[in-house]
Design an enzyme around this catalytic site. Structure first.
Site, PDB file in Angstrom:
ATOM      1  N   HIS A   1      27.739  15.150 -50.018  1.00  0.00           N
ATOM      2  CA  HIS A   1      27.674  15.159 -48.545  1.00  0.00           C
ATOM      3  C   HIS A   1      28.578  14.048 -47.979  1.00  0.00           C
ATOM      4  CE1 HIS A   1      25.886  15.024 -44.537  1.00  0.00           C
ATOM      5  NE2 HIS A   1      24.885  15.817 -44.843  1.00  0.00           N
TER       6      HIS A   1
ATOM      7  N   GLU B   1      31.787  18.538 -46.629  1.00  0.00           N
ATOM      8  CA  GLU B   1      30.902  18.446 -47.783  1.00  0.00           C
ATOM      9  C   GLU B   1      31.209  19.543 -48.802  1.00  0.00           C
ATOM     10  OE1 GLU B   1      26.893  18.402 -46.148  1.00  0.00           O
ATOM     11  OE2 GLU B   1      27.704  17.569 -44.288  1.00  0.00           O
TER      12      GLU B   1
ATOM     13  N   ARG C   1      22.865   6.215 -44.386  1.00  0.00           N
ATOM     14  CA  ARG C   1      23.668   6.997 -43.430  1.00  0.00           C
ATOM     15  C   ARG C   1      25.150   6.707 -43.664  1.00  0.00           C
ATOM     16  NH1 ARG C   1      22.526  11.124 -41.722  1.00  0.00           N
ATOM     17  NH2 ARG C   1      20.607  10.391 -40.733  1.00  0.00           N
TER      18      ARG C   1
ATOM     19  N   ARG D   1      18.702  11.558 -53.714  1.00  0.00           N
ATOM     20  CA  ARG D   1      19.490  10.574 -52.960  1.00  0.00           C
ATOM     21  C   ARG D   1      18.719   9.293 -52.684  1.00  0.00           C
ATOM     22  NH1 ARG D   1      20.222  12.486 -46.634  1.00  0.00           N
ATOM     23  NH2 ARG D   1      18.209  13.462 -46.371  1.00  0.00           N
TER      24      ARG D   1
ATOM     25  N   ASP E   1      27.918  21.801 -36.896  1.00  0.00           N
ATOM     26  CA  ASP E   1      27.090  21.804 -38.112  1.00  0.00           C
ATOM     27  C   ASP E   1      27.196  23.201 -38.720  1.00  0.00           C
ATOM     28  OD1 ASP E   1      25.262  21.303 -40.097  1.00  0.00           O
ATOM     29  OD2 ASP E   1      23.690  20.547 -38.760  1.00  0.00           O
TER      30      ASP E   1
END
Ligand code: TA6
Length: 297
Positions: A168, A271, A75, A98, A212
């Site tokens: 990201h 991002e 995170r 990832r 978002d």
């Protein structure tokens, strides 16, 4: 693991500049220190964990509650979302690279004193089981007074490849309520908080709740204005026509085991993407590079 570390440090270590260390069992990190900046990059996900230009506060944010464990995403930092961005039915969110261990391909100081670290990944039986395509993926991380990230996908198969993807990036901010993002005025976006409703940005992006958004048809730089921190972060990009801006705010933060209470105030994601309709098709033997250059201005 000691022998792996020894091998990496022998092959790629640079005295007083680049050293590989195991921060948790199975979690190897390249620690970089130069007169220009310090940074760290995990082999897990080719995940940039930190970047701090000399004399400045950290720019890249990582949660205090982040997991540093094999198989789990971290995170914060700069997760590499590939070969898809977001949700695909029946598959893991944001692709599979990832959480994979990348190979170190090279590390060198360039003529201007920047450290260039190259990490790579190719298809194998594990990747073929979730995504049946041949590929070569390489992330070049250039650490200096700017942080440059270049993610190159090579289609090593014999049919066209279609991907969506993202760098990201999580950025530190002193107080999200006093933070804005410039560079997206007039840009259309898909609002995930409103079930992907099509909207249009008016003025700077401000934060007062869960945010978002996939901004579409934009190749512009983004400029984070950190009012309380009294600094600005510029994100310039190439090979990208979409930008995502994300902050989970209070309620969504509570649902995330790898985020500590109140941390949403301390970061935002801007991002660099090929997301939504900005999918990229790569012909056999061809490449595509998604690049972000981050600087304090
Ligand atoms: O890029 C924004 C986003 O897709 C959000 O929807 C949010 O859930 C976030 O990424 C984090 O995803 P993750 O899988 O890392 O929890």
């Amino acid at each position: 693991m000691t022998s792996t570390l020894d091998t990496l440090n022998t092959a790629f270590g640079i005295p007083n500049t680049l050293h590989f260390t195991e921060v948790k069992p199975g979690f190897v990190v390249a620690e970089i220190t130069t007169p220009l900046a310090s940074a760290s990059v995990a082999l897990h996900g080719a995940h940039v964990l930190s970047w701090q230009p000399a004399g400045q506060q950290p720019v890249i944010w990582v949660s205090k509650a982040a997991f540093f464990e094999p198989g789990k995403p971290v995170r914060g930092g700069v997760p590499v979302c590939w070969p898809w961005f977001g949700a695909v039915p029946g598959k893991t969110l944001h692709g599979f690279v990832r959480t994979m261990i990348w190979q170190v391909r090279g590390a060198e100081l360039d003529a201007t004193g920047q450290l260039v670290l190259r990490l790579g990944l190719t298809d194998d039986a594990t990747t073929r089981a979730v995504w049946d395509h041949a590929f070569d993926l390489e992330l070049a991380v250039t650490v200096g007074s700017t942080l440059a990230l270049a993610l190159t996908t090579r289609n090593t198969g014999d049919a066209p490849l279609s991907i969506t993807q993202a760098l990201h990036s999580y950025f530190c901010t002193a107080d999200i309520t006093q933070t804005t993002v410039q560079g997206l005025d007039g840009t259309p976006y898909l609002d995930k908080v409103q079930n992907f409703a099509v909207c249009q940005q008016s003025g700077d992006v401000t934060f007062s709740g869960e945010t978002d958004r996939i901004y579409t048809d934009t190749t512009s730089d983004s400029l984070i204005q950190d009012g309380a921190g009294r600094r600005s972060i510029r994100i310039a990009k190439q090979g990208s026509a979409s930008t995502v801006v994300w902050n989970p705010w209070v309620e969504k933060e509570k649902t995330m085991a790898d985020m500590a209470p109140g941390e949403h105030r301390q970061f935002l994601c801007v991002e660099t993407c090929n997301a939504g309709s900005d999918a990229v098709t790569i012909a056999p033997a061809m490449t595509h590079t998604l690049a972000a250059t981050i600087s304090l201005v």
